[in-house]
Design a protein around this motif. Sequence first.
Motif, PDB file in Angstrom:
ATOM      1  N   UNK A  56      -8.802 -57.515  -9.637  1.00  0.00           N
ATOM      2  CA  UNK A  56      -7.504 -57.001  -9.201  1.00  0.00           C
ATOM      3  C   UNK A  56      -7.111 -55.740  -9.953  1.00  0.00           C
ATOM      4  N   UNK A  57      -7.486 -55.686 -11.217  1.00  0.00           N
ATOM      5  CA  UNK A  57      -7.168 -54.504 -12.015  1.00  0.00           C
ATOM      6  C   UNK A  57      -8.136 -53.358 -11.697  1.00  0.00           C
ATOM      7  N   UNK A  58      -9.387 -53.690 -11.439  1.00  0.00           N
ATOM      8  CA  UNK A  58     -10.389 -52.665 -11.162  1.00  0.00           C
ATOM      9  C   UNK A  58     -10.081 -51.913  -9.875  1.00  0.00           C
ATOM     10  N   UNK A  59      -9.611 -52.608  -8.847  1.00  0.00           N
ATOM     11  CA  UNK A  59      -9.324 -51.917  -7.582  1.00  0.00           C
ATOM     12  C   UNK A  59      -8.173 -50.932  -7.716  1.00  0.00           C
ATOM     13  N   UNK A  60      -7.351 -51.080  -8.756  1.00  0.00           N
ATOM     14  CA  UNK A  60      -6.235 -50.158  -8.983  1.00  0.00           C
ATOM     15  C   UNK A  60      -6.648 -48.924  -9.780  1.00  0.00           C
ATOM     16  N   UNK A  61      -7.856 -48.934 -10.339  1.00  0.00           N
ATOM     17  CA  UNK A  61      -8.334 -47.791 -11.136  1.00  0.00           C
ATOM     18  C   UNK A  61      -8.510 -46.574 -10.240  1.00  0.00           C
ATOM     19  N   UNK A  62      -7.975 -45.450 -10.695  1.00  0.00           N
ATOM     20  CA  UNK A  62      -8.064 -44.199  -9.933  1.00  0.00           C
ATOM     21  C   UNK A  62      -8.892 -43.133 -10.643  1.00  0.00           C
ATOM     22  N   UNK A  63      -8.992 -43.236 -11.976  1.00  0.00           N
ATOM     23  CA  UNK A  63      -9.709 -42.224 -12.763  1.00  0.00           C
ATOM     24  C   UNK A  63     -10.713 -42.886 -13.706  1.00  0.00           C
TER      25      UNK A  63
END
Length: 77
Positions: A56-63
């Motif tokens: 869930x946290x990884x899919x929010x990573x943008x950079x």
Amino acid sequence: MDRKEFLLALDEMLELDAGTLTGAEELDSIDAWDSLAVISFIALVDEKLGHVVEGERLVKAKTVDDLLGLAGIAVTA
């Protein structure tokens, strides 16, 4: 593993020239950032740092800096 070593490991994982990534790159701009790279990133963090990255946290990573944060590595140089 420090920031520089982890960035070099990401370069290798993504088959980029050593020293390519600085942290500021948008993941969408990296051609090699795909579903296989996501799995490889999770494995890299587990192998090198001994912890699990939550999906869930990884899919929010943008950079790339976001990835460093998920890995528990300080994002400041």
